[in-house]
Motif scaffolding. Structure first.
Motif, PDB file in Angstrom:
ATOM      1  N   GLU A   1       0.885  -1.240   0.117  1.00  0.00           N
ATOM      2  CA  GLU A   1       0.047   0.052   0.036  1.00  0.00           C
ATOM      3  C   GLU A   1       0.914   1.189  -0.087  1.00  0.00           C
ATOM      4  O   GLU A   1       2.138   1.251   0.328  1.00  0.00           O
ATOM      5  CB  GLU A   1      -0.687   0.148   1.204  1.00  0.00           C
ATOM      6  N   CYS A   2       0.431   2.328  -0.370  1.00  0.00           N
ATOM      7  CA  CYS A   2       1.037   3.540  -0.416  1.00  0.00           C
ATOM      8  C   CYS A   2       0.729   4.390   0.663  1.00  0.00           C
ATOM      9  O   CYS A   2      -0.469   4.890   0.951  1.00  0.00           O
ATOM     10  CB  CYS A   2       0.882   4.254  -1.626  1.00  0.00           C
ATOM     11  N   LYS A   3       1.395   4.330   1.775  1.00  0.00           N
ATOM     12  CA  LYS A   3       1.030   4.825   2.962  1.00  0.00           C
ATOM     13  C   LYS A   3       0.640   6.482   3.066  1.00  0.00           C
ATOM     14  O   LYS A   3      -0.220   6.832   3.817  1.00  0.00           O
ATOM     15  CB  LYS A   3       2.268   4.800   4.005  1.00  0.00           C
ATOM     16  N   GLU A   4       1.282   7.342   2.267  1.00  0.00           N
ATOM     17  CA  GLU A   4       1.116   8.673   1.814  1.00  0.00           C
ATOM     18  C   GLU A   4      -0.391   8.770   1.232  1.00  0.00           C
ATOM     19  O   GLU A   4      -1.252   9.453   1.692  1.00  0.00           O
ATOM     20  CB  GLU A   4       2.195   9.256   1.127  1.00  0.00           C
ATOM     21  N   CYS A   5      -0.522   8.039   0.220  1.00  0.00           N
ATOM     22  CA  CYS A   5      -1.967   7.897  -0.342  1.00  0.00           C
ATOM     23  C   CYS A   5      -3.106   7.545   0.751  1.00  0.00           C
ATOM     24  O   CYS A   5      -4.137   8.125   0.876  1.00  0.00           O
ATOM     25  CB  CYS A   5      -2.033   7.134  -1.504  1.00  0.00           C
ATOM     26  N   LEU A   6      -2.919   6.565   1.349  1.00  0.00           N
ATOM     27  CA  LEU A   6      -3.868   6.266   2.395  1.00  0.00           C
ATOM     28  C   LEU A   6      -3.971   7.399   3.570  1.00  0.00           C
ATOM     29  O   LEU A   6      -5.142   7.787   3.947  1.00  0.00           O
ATOM     30  CB  LEU A   6      -3.460   5.083   3.308  1.00  0.00           C
ATOM     31  N   ALA A   7      -3.041   8.174   3.892  1.00  0.00           N
ATOM     32  CA  ALA A   7      -3.214   9.239   4.837  1.00  0.00           C
ATOM     33  C   ALA A   7      -4.012  10.326   4.122  1.00  0.00           C
ATOM     34  O   ALA A   7      -4.810  11.154   5.047  1.00  0.00           O
ATOM     35  CB  ALA A   7      -1.863   9.776   5.236  1.00  0.00           C
ATOM     36  N   LEU A   8      -3.918  10.460   2.667  1.00  0.00           N
ATOM     37  CA  LEU A   8      -4.422  11.647   2.267  1.00  0.00           C
ATOM     38  C   LEU A   8      -5.871  11.229   1.596  1.00  0.00           C
ATOM     39  O   LEU A   8      -6.388  11.770   1.093  1.00  0.00           O
ATOM     40  CB  LEU A   8      -3.850  12.114   0.944  1.00  0.00           C
ATOM     41  N   GLY A   9      -6.383   9.794   1.779  1.00  0.00           N
ATOM     42  CA  GLY A   9      -7.649   9.337   1.480  1.00  0.00           C
ATOM     43  C   GLY A   9      -7.625   9.094  -0.134  1.00  0.00           C
ATOM     44  O   GLY A   9      -8.656   9.187  -0.747  1.00  0.00           O
ATOM     45  N   ARG A  10      -6.401   9.029  -0.689  1.00  0.00           N
ATOM     46  CA  ARG A  10      -6.593   8.740  -2.081  1.00  0.00           C
ATOM     47  C   ARG A  10      -6.188   7.333  -2.638  1.00  0.00           C
ATOM     48  O   ARG A  10      -5.683   6.785  -1.681  1.00  0.00           O
ATOM     49  CB  ARG A  10      -5.333   9.671  -2.764  1.00  0.00           C
ATOM     50  N   THR A  11      -6.508   6.806  -3.742  1.00  0.00           N
ATOM     51  CA  THR A  11      -6.096   5.694  -4.152  1.00  0.00           C
ATOM     52  C   THR A  11      -4.818   5.614  -5.393  1.00  0.00           C
ATOM     53  O   THR A  11      -4.779   6.800  -5.631  1.00  0.00           O
ATOM     54  CB  THR A  11      -7.311   4.978  -4.882  1.00  0.00           C
ATOM     55  N   TRP A  12      -4.378   4.568  -5.573  1.00  0.00           N
ATOM     56  CA  TRP A  12      -3.044   4.581  -6.605  1.00  0.00           C
ATOM     57  C   TRP A  12      -3.567   3.459  -7.677  1.00  0.00           C
ATOM     58  O   TRP A  12      -4.397   2.750  -7.550  1.00  0.00           O
ATOM     59  CB  TRP A  12      -2.035   4.145  -5.827  1.00  0.00           C
TER      60      TRP A  12
END
Length: 103
Positions: A38-49
């Motif tokens: 998982e992309c931890k930065e995206c998860l923190a921003l509520g985004r998907t990859w």
């Protein structure tokens, strides 16, 4: 053996057909285990990859530049870890940020 202008063995640096210099960064990579998928930065921003990449220097997993924001590139810019690989099962794709090409 052919030497370049600096007296270095140019043949040893060459890639296929002598056209592209060999990426020596892949020779220096340690064995690493990828982090969580998982992309931890995206998860923190509520985004998907769209795609995940793993840093072959430390195992950090982050999103690719296929979609914004491209946290894998940001990791390279912060750490100078040069090579990433696709986290997809069975993939052999690797990218060197220094040479800006697949390796």
């Amino acid at each position: 053996m052919s030497l370049d202008a600096g007296g270095t063995n140019a043949t040893a640096r060459a890639g296929l057909n002598g056209q592209t210099p060999r990426c020596t960064h892949i020779d220096l990579l340690p064995d690493v285990e990828p982090g969580s998928p998982e992309c931890k930065e995206c998860l923190a921003l509520g985004r998907t990859w769209t795609r995940l990449l793993v840093c072959l220097s430390c195992g950090w997993v982050a999103c690719s530049d296929d979609g914004r924001p491209g946290h894998a590139r940001a990791h390279y810019q912060e750490t100078d870890h040069p090579v990433v690989a696709a986290l997809d099962a069975g993939s052999t794709w690797r990218w060197c940020y220094v040479h800006r090409r697949t390796v």
